[in-house]
Design a protein around this motif. Structure first.
Motif, short mmCIF file in Angstrom:
data_model
loop_
_atom_site.label_atom_id
_atom_site.label_comp_id
_atom_site.label_asym_id
_atom_site.label_seq_id
_atom_site.Cartn_x
_atom_site.Cartn_y
_atom_site.Cartn_z
N CYS A 15 -10.08 0.05 2.81
CA CYS A 15 -10.44 1.38 2.72
C CYS A 15 -10.89 1.97 3.98
N ALA A 16 -10.73 3.23 4.46
CA ALA A 16 -11.34 3.80 5.70
C ALA A 16 -12.72 4.09 5.48
N GLU A 17 -13.44 3.75 6.50
CA GLU A 17 -14.85 4.11 6.64
C GLU A 17 -15.28 4.33 7.69
N LYS A 18 -16.42 4.69 7.84
CA LYS A 18 -17.18 5.00 9.20
C LYS A 18 -17.31 4.10 10.19
N SER A 30 1.08 -6.78 -4.16
CA SER A 30 2.00 -5.39 -4.11
C SER A 30 1.72 -4.50 -5.34
N MET A 31 1.40 -5.21 -6.44
CA MET A 31 1.11 -4.40 -7.53
C MET A 31 -0.31 -3.74 -7.76
N ALA A 32 -1.21 -4.41 -6.98
CA ALA A 32 -2.43 -3.92 -6.64
C ALA A 32 -2.43 -2.86 -6.03
N ASN A 33 -1.96 -3.02 -4.74
CA ASN A 33 -1.71 -1.82 -3.74
C ASN A 33 -1.03 -0.85 -4.42
N GLY A 34 0.04 -0.98 -5.13
CA GLY A 34 0.83 0.08 -5.89
C GLY A 34 0.12 0.94 -6.57
N ALA A 35 -0.75 0.28 -7.35
CA ALA A 35 -1.75 1.05 -8.48
C ALA A 35 -2.57 1.85 -7.56
N LYS A 36 -3.05 1.44 -6.34
CA LYS A 36 -4.11 2.58 -5.52
C LYS A 36 -3.17 3.31 -5.06
N GLN A 47 -15.89 -2.63 -14.00
CA GLN A 47 -16.01 -1.26 -13.50
C GLN A 47 -14.48 -0.55 -13.68
N LEU A 48 -13.69 -1.14 -13.26
CA LEU A 48 -12.22 -0.71 -13.43
C LEU A 48 -12.01 -0.22 -15.03
N LEU A 108 -12.46 6.30 -9.44
CA LEU A 108 -11.46 5.00 -9.90
C LEU A 108 -10.98 4.61 -8.82
N ALA A 109 -10.58 5.16 -7.68
CA ALA A 109 -9.95 4.78 -6.53
C ALA A 109 -10.71 4.14 -5.69
N GLU A 110 -12.00 4.21 -5.58
CA GLU A 110 -12.80 3.31 -4.87
C GLU A 110 -12.71 1.78 -5.42
#
Length: 383
Positions: A24-27, A265-271, A325-326, A370-372
């Motif tokens: 994830c993008a972060e500071k 790729s399934m997991a990244n596709g879900a995101k 959590q998901l 959810l996205a996090e």
């Protein structure tokens, strides 16, 4: 569809070039002594290494520019290896991928449009592979069956839409429009892996590349959506476009079973599906004429949840807290969406132009919540 979007799922003919896990993008981004550093700006994409060994590669990106940017690693023919989108000004991001030997390009896209700023890189040697677990094989096999079924179910729905357009029946075409897109929206990351099929069928007018003429080069669902809702008319051009849509979707249906699919790729596709919701559906940009955004929204969530449910046996074993959590966040978002549907078993949703700004923010907050944790799923299944 987001303009000029690429996907981490490659066609089978590419022979599974990678397994990607995107952070994830972060500071304050992750460091890593052996990481490839990319300094992105509005005019530059400086890559610290242009030759590196095959295997697990970490790329740390810093956006020093004034525009939101994207980072891609591409095959020479522009098919995707891995990507990270929506890197804001002043932020950092880190992504990790298993990359095989070969020639690639690292691309920064300031403003998230155009061909980007490109640097050629060479990956040398040969990475050692790991055998997948039976649970992972089962998840991949079941997901492949799912995406094939979605494509097969889409064609008759799209044909009903096209038939109404060709008959000149505006009202019937409007009624058939949203349903014709559900299977596509559920599996969009896989659908977008086949070259130019995605821009042919799902591009918005503002997603056309520089130099393309909307009158000549804009095809697909959204071109017809504009004719139906904005112009309230169907002409000979639209009738021809309906046939073109079916031809392009038929090509997709024939290819989708050949997609290269991995657990990550399934997991990244879900995101990615949640990113689609955040950048197109919640904003009302995707279905700007028909206002059927909530149908797409629900389909995207369903597709993401399907991928997660198939990966859940692995995630529960590797990171039970994340799985819990998901479960909670998916349930909460589905409950929130149910407030806007007349029939909880169907797809009769409130027209999105009737949804006020406070309610849109509530939906956006649900997506972000959810996205996090969903962004951590790929790392969990890769353990």
């Amino acid at each position: 569809m987001r303009p000029a979007r690429l996907t981490v799922v490659a066609a089978a003919s590419l022979v599974a070039a990678l397994t990607a896990v995107t952070g994830c993008a972060e500071k304050s981004g992750a460091g890593g002594d052996g990481a490839i550093k990319v300094a992105a700006s509005d005019t530059a994409c400086d890559v610290s290494k242009t030759e590196f060994p095959a295997g697990k590669v970490q790329i740390d990106v810093e956006n020093k520019g004034s525009k939101v940017t994207e980072l891609y690693v591409l095959f020479p023919d522009d098919r995707i290896v891995t990507e990270r989108e929506n890197i804001g000004p002043g932020t950092k991001a880190s992504l990790t991928a298993e990359i095989k030997a070969g020639d690639y390009e690292v691309v920064c896209k300031p403003g998230m449009k155009g061909d980007g700023i490109r640097t050629n890189v060479k990956v040398t040697g040969q990475a050692s592979g790991e055998k997948r677990s039976p649970e992972a094989d089962a998840a991949v096999a079941a997901y492949r069956q799912y995406v094939v079924a979605q494509a097969e179910e889409t064609l008759p729905r799209a044909q009903a839409f096209a038939d109404a357009v060709k008959a000149g029946d505006v009202e019937a075409a409007k009624k058939a429009y949203a349903a014709s897109r559900i299977g596509w929206e559920r599996t969009e990351p896989v659908a977008e892996s086949f070259g130019d099929i995605d821009p042919k069928v799902d591009v918005r007018e503002d997603g056309l590349e520089a130099g393309q003429d909307p009158a000549k080069d804009w095809t697909g669902w959204h071109r017809l959506e504009k004719s139906l809702w904005a112009d309230n008319t169907i002409g000979d051009a639209e009738k021809k476009l309906a046939d073109t849509l079916i031809a392009d979707l038929t090509e997709w249906q024939k290819k989708v079973g050949q997609a290269e699919i991995t657990p990550t790729s399934m997991a990244n596709g879900a995101k990615e599906l949640l990113d689609e919701v955040a950048t197109g559906k919640v904003t009302g940009e995707e279905e700007r004429y028909s206002h059927t955004d909530l149908v797409d929204f629900k389909a995207n969530v369903e597709g993401a949840e399907k991928a997660y449910e198939l990966l859940k046996p692995i995630a529960s074993k590797n990171d039970p807290a994340l799985a819990q959590q998901l479960d909670t966040r998916f349930a909460a978002l589905n409950t929130l969406l149910d407030k806007y549907r007349a029939d909880k078993a169907g797809y009769d949703f409130t027209s999105y132009d009737k949804v006020g700004e406070p309610e849109r923010k509530e939906l956006s907050d649900g997506v972000n919540a959810l996205a996090e944790p969903l962004s951590k799923l790929a790392a969990s299944v890769a353990k």
